[in-house]
Design a protein around this motif. Structure first.
Motif, PDB file in Angstrom:
ATOM      1  N   ALA A   1      32.800  47.524  36.111  1.00 42.73           N
ATOM      2  CA  ALA A   1      31.578  48.088  36.699  1.00 42.73           C
ATOM      3  C   ALA A   1      30.881  47.057  37.588  1.00 42.73           C
ATOM      4  CB  ALA A   1      30.641  48.540  35.582  1.00 42.73           C
ATOM      5  N   ARG A   2      30.843  45.813  37.122  1.00 47.01           N
ATOM      6  CA  ARG A   2      30.214  44.751  37.932  1.00 47.01           C
ATOM      7  C   ARG A   2      30.971  44.571  39.243  1.00 47.01           C
ATOM      8  NH1 ARG A   2      29.413  41.868  33.242  1.00 47.01           N
ATOM      9  NH2 ARG A   2      31.301  40.646  33.577  1.00 47.01           N
ATOM     10  N   ALA A   3      32.308  44.583  39.144  1.00 41.74           N
ATOM     11  CA  ALA A   3      33.126  44.390  40.350  1.00 41.74           C
ATOM     12  C   ALA A   3      32.898  45.519  41.347  1.00 41.74           C
ATOM     13  CB  ALA A   3      34.600  44.303  39.957  1.00 41.74           C
ATOM     14  N   LEU A   4      32.770  46.762  40.814  1.00 48.37           N
ATOM     15  CA  LEU A   4      32.541  47.906  41.697  1.00 48.37           C
ATOM     16  C   LEU A   4      31.151  47.840  42.332  1.00 48.37           C
ATOM     17  CD1 LEU A   4      34.178  50.756  39.584  1.00 48.37           C
ATOM     18  CD2 LEU A   4      35.055  49.724  41.686  1.00 48.37           C
ATOM     19  N   ARG A   5      30.161  47.444  41.525  1.00 51.53           N
ATOM     20  CA  ARG A   5      28.791  47.319  42.057  1.00 51.53           C
ATOM     21  C   ARG A   5      28.733  46.280  43.161  1.00 51.53           C
ATOM     22  NH1 ARG A   5      26.817  47.833  36.799  1.00 51.53           N
ATOM     23  NH2 ARG A   5      26.718  45.580  36.582  1.00 51.53           N
ATOM     24  N   ALA A   6      29.471  45.200  42.945  1.00 50.29           N
ATOM     25  CA  ALA A   6      29.454  44.119  43.933  1.00 50.29           C
ATOM     26  C   ALA A   6      30.300  44.456  45.150  1.00 50.29           C
ATOM     27  CB  ALA A   6      29.954  42.828  43.294  1.00 50.29           C
ATOM     28  N   GLY A   7      30.944  45.636  45.100  1.00 52.41           N
ATOM     29  CA  GLY A   7      31.767  46.040  46.233  1.00 52.41           C
ATOM     30  C   GLY A   7      33.073  45.286  46.286  1.00 52.41           C
ATOM     31  N   GLY A   8      33.392  44.555  45.216  1.00 55.31           N
ATOM     32  CA  GLY A   8      34.658  43.824  45.149  1.00 55.31           C
ATOM     33  C   GLY A   8      35.783  44.821  45.084  1.00 55.31           C
ATOM     34  N   GLY A   9      36.862  44.512  45.704  1.00 51.22           N
ATOM     35  CA  GLY A   9      37.976  45.438  45.785  1.00 51.22           C
ATOM     36  C   GLY A   9      38.713  45.597  44.475  1.00 51.22           C
ATOM     37  N   ASP A  10      39.810  44.906  44.354  1.00 52.91           N
ATOM     38  CA  ASP A  10      40.718  45.073  43.233  1.00 52.91           C
ATOM     39  C   ASP A  10      40.231  44.261  42.036  1.00 52.91           C
ATOM     40  OD1 ASP A  10      42.802  45.441  41.571  1.00 52.91           O
ATOM     41  OD2 ASP A  10      44.174  44.095  42.657  1.00 52.91           O
ATOM     42  N   PRO A  11      39.809  44.950  40.977  1.00 52.04           N
ATOM     43  CA  PRO A  11      39.384  44.213  39.796  1.00 52.04           C
ATOM     44  C   PRO A  11      40.559  43.675  38.980  1.00 52.04           C
ATOM     45  CG  PRO A  11      39.134  46.566  39.449  1.00 52.04           C
ATOM     46  CD  PRO A  11      39.627  46.382  40.844  1.00 52.04           C
ATOM     47  N   GLN A  12      41.736  43.848  39.422  1.00 49.87           N
ATOM     48  CA  GLN A  12      42.974  43.346  38.842  1.00 49.87           C
ATOM     49  C   GLN A  12      43.334  44.073  37.564  1.00 49.87           C
ATOM     50  OE1 GLN A  12      43.649  39.159  38.851  1.00 49.87           O
ATOM     51  NE2 GLN A  12      42.071  38.812  40.373  1.00 49.87           N
ATOM     52  N   ARG A  13      44.575  43.913  37.186  1.00 50.07           N
ATOM     53  CA  ARG A  13      45.106  44.608  36.036  1.00 50.07           C
ATOM     54  C   ARG A  13      44.309  44.287  34.762  1.00 50.07           C
ATOM     55  NH1 ARG A  13      51.147  43.764  33.496  1.00 50.07           N
ATOM     56  NH2 ARG A  13      51.223  45.707  32.337  1.00 50.07           N
ATOM     57  N   GLN A  14      43.815  43.022  34.675  1.00 54.67           N
ATOM     58  CA  GLN A  14      43.128  42.608  33.479  1.00 54.67           C
ATOM     59  C   GLN A  14      41.824  43.364  33.259  1.00 54.67           C
ATOM     60  OE1 GLN A  14      45.287  40.819  34.709  1.00 54.67           O
ATOM     61  NE2 GLN A  14      46.371  40.254  32.829  1.00 54.67           N
TER      62      GLN A  14
ATOM     63  N   ARG B   1      53.854  34.829  43.521  1.00 55.97           N
ATOM     64  CA  ARG B   1      53.651  35.203  44.923  1.00 55.97           C
ATOM     65  C   ARG B   1      52.414  36.072  45.091  1.00 55.97           C
ATOM     66  NH1 ARG B   1      59.522  37.018  46.856  1.00 55.97           N
ATOM     67  NH2 ARG B   1      59.730  37.276  44.632  1.00 55.97           N
ATOM     68  N   GLY B   2      52.072  36.777  44.005  1.00 51.11           N
ATOM     69  CA  GLY B   2      50.860  37.600  44.054  1.00 51.11           C
ATOM     70  C   GLY B   2      49.590  36.812  43.830  1.00 51.11           C
ATOM     71  N   GLY B   3      49.729  35.516  43.612  1.00 52.24           N
ATOM     72  CA  GLY B   3      48.554  34.664  43.441  1.00 52.24           C
ATOM     73  C   GLY B   3      48.113  34.490  41.994  1.00 52.24           C
ATOM     74  N   ARG B   4      48.888  35.036  41.050  1.00 57.75           N
ATOM     75  CA  ARG B   4      48.508  34.868  39.650  1.00 57.75           C
ATOM     76  C   ARG B   4      49.012  33.539  39.114  1.00 57.75           C
ATOM     77  NH1 ARG B   4      46.118  38.233  36.801  1.00 57.75           N
ATOM     78  NH2 ARG B   4      46.933  37.452  34.831  1.00 57.75           N
ATOM     79  N   ARG B   5      48.179  32.952  38.281  1.00 54.19           N
ATOM     80  CA  ARG B   5      48.585  31.699  37.643  1.00 54.19           C
ATOM     81  C   ARG B   5      49.536  31.996  36.487  1.00 54.19           C
ATOM     82  NH1 ARG B   5      42.883  28.383  37.221  1.00 54.19           N
ATOM     83  NH2 ARG B   5      42.771  27.738  39.400  1.00 54.19           N
ATOM     84  N   GLU B   6      50.594  31.223  36.444  1.00 56.30           N
ATOM     85  CA  GLU B   6      51.591  31.388  35.387  1.00 56.30           C
ATOM     86  C   GLU B   6      52.020  30.008  34.920  1.00 56.30           C
ATOM     87  OE1 GLU B   6      54.506  33.701  37.443  1.00 56.30           O
ATOM     88  OE2 GLU B   6      53.437  35.584  37.084  1.00 56.30           O
TER      89      GLU B   6
END
Lengths: 83, 214
Positions: free
Chosen positions: B195-208, A50-55
């Motif tokens: 850092a790239r995501a922050l520079r690009a102004g992208g929001g959530d870089p995700q848990r990964q 639901r969060g959009g992650r592929r599983e």
């Protein structure tokens, strides 16, 4: 719905394709699904949370496959290696 | 005269027959062995690097289409995937409850379980996906198919694949120093990505993209 099978020397192969809303095609898919499991394959369905992650989901019966799935991927069952 | 020529011809033919018989027998034996090997699916001599490369290319496309964007980028850039363990939730096994753990997934190598917070290695899970139909003599899937099979199995039924694997202490097949290096590379890769995501102004870089490793 497409059935893909991973194979050495090939990458994935299309082994069956059909519309689950068409009874004859669904029956053909069911038979192919059983044949692959009888050959020792595992079946996986790529999914999206639901969060959009592929599983992925491993399925053991045709009825476990979501009806709107576009592909099922078969691969050889896991075996312990390098004893 | 004719009788003499005929007798000579017969003698020549007989000699030729004697000489050629061992050669014919060897050829027939070789053909019979090849037929038996084909029937058994063993045609290892037919290794074709072009075919293997095409198979790997298809496998990479399939992997890319199944995993998350950051996982694909990780595999493309580093050569392995990190998959988070799913047993650390409050309902999981007591020894893992509340503890984040993850796996490193390499092509045709054991799955390595570790603790991202400390980098401590837990176990090696030796697992293969042998296709005994051996269409070209080998049961090995292309590298990216092997990685995808592990990813799907860990995502779809972690307990099942761990139960099928042979459990070993870290270092049995993969040098722990290599894993330390890979965790360091992963940490750096994630920091650069963040850092790239922050520079690009992208929001959530995700848990990964969290710099949790190494």
């Amino acid at each position: 719905m497409k059935f893909l099978r991973m194979r050495p020397g090939f990458g994935e192969q299309l082994i069956a394709e059909g519309d689950v809303e068409v009874a004859e095609e669904e029956q053909a898919l069911i038979e192919e699904f059983r044949r692959q499991l009888d050959q020792g394959m595992w079946a996986a369905v790529p999914t999206m949370s639901r969060g959009g992650r592929r599983e992925a989901e491993l399925v053991r019966a045709f009825d476990d496959i979501p009806r709107d799935t576009s592909r099922v991927i078969f691969f050889p069952r896991a075996a312990g290696g390098a004893e | 005269m004719i009788v003499a020529l005929s007798a000579t011809a017969i003698v020549v033919l007989a000699l030729l027959w004697e000489i050629s018989m061992p050669w014919i027998e060897r050829r027939l034996d070789a053909r019979r062995q090849l037929r038996e090997r084909r029937r058994a699916g063993d045609v290892g001599a037919a290794y074709d690097p072009g075919r293997e490369r095409r198979a790997e290319q298809r496998a990479r496309e399939l992997l890319k289409s199944c995993v998350n964007e950051e996982e694909w980028a990780m595999y493309r850039d580093l050569g392995f995937l990190r998959v988070w363990g799913g047993q650390s939730d409050p309902d999981g096994p007591a020894e893992l409850r509340g503890i984040d753990y993850a796996y490193l997934v390499y092509p045709h190598k054991p799955i390595v379980a570790y603790l991202p917070q400390t980098g401590r290695l837990l176990n090696e899970y030796c697992v293969e996906f042998p296709d005994e139909t051996r269409p070209y003599g080998s049961p090995r899937l292309p590298d990216s198919d092997d990685v995808l099979a592990k990813w799907m199995a860990l995502n779809g039924d972690e307990r099942r694949i761990i139960a099928e694997a042979n459990l070993h202490l870290p270092g049995r097949q993969i040098d722990p120093r290599q894993i330390e290096r890979d965790l360091w590379r992963l940490g750096r890769w994630e920091r650069e990505r963040l850092a790239r995501a922050l520079r690009a102004g992208g929001g959530d870089p995700q848990r990964q993209a969290e710099p949790a490793d190494g």
